[in-house]
Design an enzyme around this catalytic site. Structure first.
Site, PDB file in Angstrom:
ATOM      1  N   HIS A 134       5.445   9.873  41.145  1.00 58.88           N
ATOM      2  CA  HIS A 134       4.284  10.755  41.296  1.00 58.88           C
ATOM      3  C   HIS A 134       3.763  10.622  42.726  1.00 58.88           C
ATOM      4  CE1 HIS A 134       3.447  11.367  36.879  1.00 58.88           C
ATOM      5  NE2 HIS A 134       4.111  10.235  36.794  1.00 58.88           N
ATOM      6  N   GLN A 166       5.307   5.955  30.559  1.00 56.89           N
ATOM      7  CA  GLN A 166       6.314   6.992  30.849  1.00 56.89           C
ATOM      8  C   GLN A 166       6.453   7.932  29.655  1.00 56.89           C
ATOM      9  OE1 GLN A 166      10.319   5.572  31.692  1.00 56.89           O
ATOM     10  NE2 GLN A 166      10.861   7.473  32.736  1.00 56.89           N
ATOM     11  N   HIS A 181      10.854   9.480  37.838  1.00 58.38           N
ATOM     12  CA  HIS A 181      10.082  10.340  38.740  1.00 58.38           C
ATOM     13  C   HIS A 181       9.013   9.525  39.428  1.00 58.38           C
ATOM     14  CE1 HIS A 181       8.602  10.633  34.607  1.00 58.38           C
ATOM     15  NE2 HIS A 181       7.374  10.682  35.110  1.00 58.38           N
ATOM     16  N   ASP A 206       3.853  18.849  39.524  1.00 56.40           N
ATOM     17  CA  ASP A 206       3.505  18.448  38.163  1.00 56.40           C
ATOM     18  C   ASP A 206       2.731  19.605  37.521  1.00 56.40           C
ATOM     19  OD1 ASP A 206       3.015  15.342  36.749  1.00 56.40           O
ATOM     20  OD2 ASP A 206       2.078  17.116  35.889  1.00 56.40           O
ATOM     21  N   ILE A 207       3.118  19.961  36.314  1.00 57.81           N
ATOM     22  CA  ILE A 207       2.510  21.116  35.649  1.00 57.81           C
ATOM     23  C   ILE A 207       1.069  20.808  35.184  1.00 57.81           C
ATOM     24  CG2 ILE A 207       3.190  20.708  33.256  1.00 57.81           C
ATOM     25  CD1 ILE A 207       4.301  23.563  33.221  1.00 57.81           C
TER      26      ILE A 207
HETATM   27  P1  5GP Z   1       5.111  10.081  33.178  1.00 53.90           P
HETATM   28  O1  5GP Z   1       3.963   9.580  32.348  1.00 53.90           O
HETATM   29  O2  5GP Z   1       6.407  10.172  32.407  1.00 53.90           O
HETATM   30  O3  5GP Z   1       5.254   9.307  34.460  1.00 53.90           O
HETATM   31  O4  5GP Z   1       4.670  11.523  33.621  1.00 53.90           O
HETATM   32  C1  5GP Z   1       5.314  12.697  33.257  1.00 53.90           C
HETATM   33  C2  5GP Z   1       4.669  13.790  34.061  1.00 53.90           C
HETATM   34  O5  5GP Z   1       5.396  14.981  33.855  1.00 53.90           O
HETATM   35  C3  5GP Z   1       3.215  14.084  33.681  1.00 53.90           C
HETATM   36  O6  5GP Z   1       2.387  13.943  34.811  1.00 53.90           O
HETATM   37  C4  5GP Z   1       3.240  15.512  33.158  1.00 53.90           C
HETATM   38  O7  5GP Z   1       2.099  16.244  33.528  1.00 53.90           O
HETATM   39  C5  5GP Z   1       4.501  16.063  33.777  1.00 53.90           C
HETATM   40  N1  5GP Z   1       5.179  17.089  32.989  1.00 53.90           N
HETATM   41  C6  5GP Z   1       5.403  17.060  31.642  1.00 53.90           C
HETATM   42  N2  5GP Z   1       6.107  18.152  31.266  1.00 53.90           N
HETATM   43  C7  5GP Z   1       6.337  18.868  32.398  1.00 53.90           C
HETATM   44  C8  5GP Z   1       7.021  20.099  32.651  1.00 53.90           C
HETATM   45  O8  5GP Z   1       7.564  20.747  31.759  1.00 53.90           O
HETATM   46  N3  5GP Z   1       7.057  20.522  33.937  1.00 53.90           N
HETATM   47  C9  5GP Z   1       6.475  19.815  34.960  1.00 53.90           C
HETATM   48  N4  5GP Z   1       6.566  20.329  36.199  1.00 53.90           N
HETATM   49  N5  5GP Z   1       5.818  18.660  34.754  1.00 53.90           N
HETATM   50  C10 5GP Z   1       5.754  18.184  33.491  1.00 53.90           C
END
Ligand code: 5GP
Length: 146
Positions: free
Chosen positions: A106, A98, A104, A35-36
């Site tokens: 985590h 999300q 995905h 995660d970035i």
């Molecule tokens: P969600 O809330 O959709 O479960 O989490 C999305 C996750 O993707 C977040 O933890 C965010 O930090 C990560 N993320 C967002 N953009 C990027 C990206 O361009 N590259 C990577 N490696 N992670 C990302």
């Protein structure tokens, strides 16, 4: 009604190699990368290669593959980051939190005294992420699964 899967999402682009990432693991059905904006050091995302927005549209078999890879990453992360526990999280649809609409999982290593950062609060330095990816890859290479 739930929107259709959009193959222009960021993780689909990462999967196709159109955007960079710190990849740590790949097999026939899944792909894992850092995660970035990690909530703790080693925060990894595990995604299916099959197109799916979330838990509601992924096939049971593909979800099982994501779970299997998450377990592999969790075991290696315990070693790589000297962790004492793991959080597994999966958000489906915006109302749940999300942000990226390719399923995905985590995988977040936890250690006492290391606080969880808020979600998406700070982009980590590339040098730090490169070091964390190398540590995880090394642990994956040497881990024997229970
Ligand atoms: P969600 O809330 O959709 O479960 O989490 C999305 C996750 O993707 C977040 O933890 C965010 O930090 C990560 N993320 C967002 N953009 C990027 C990206 O361009 N590259 C990577 N490696 N992670 C990302």
């Amino acid at each position: 009604m739930m929107p259709a899967y959009d193959d222009q999402n960021i993780f689909a682009k990462i999967l196709r190699g159109e955007l960079p990432c710190f990849k740590v693991y790949e097999n026939a059905h899944t792909f894992a990368f850092l995660d970035i904006m990690p909530r703790t050091p080693g925060h990894t995302l595990v995604i299916p290669k099959a197109p799916a927005r979330g838990i509601l549209d992924i096939s049971a078999d593909d979800l099982a593959e994501v779970a299997r890879t998450s377990k592999t990453i969790a075991v290696a992360a315990m070693k790589a980051f000297d962790a004492e526990g793991i959080i597994i999280q999966q958000f489906s649809e915006a109302v749940s939190g999300q942000v990226v609409f390719h399923l995905h999982m985590h995988v977040v290593p936890m250690k006492s005294g290391v606080a969880l950062r808020p979600p998406q609060s700070r982009q980590e330095d590339a040098t730090v992420l490169a070091d964390h990816a190398a540590r995880l890859i090394a642990a994956l290479g040497s881990s024997r699964e229970p």
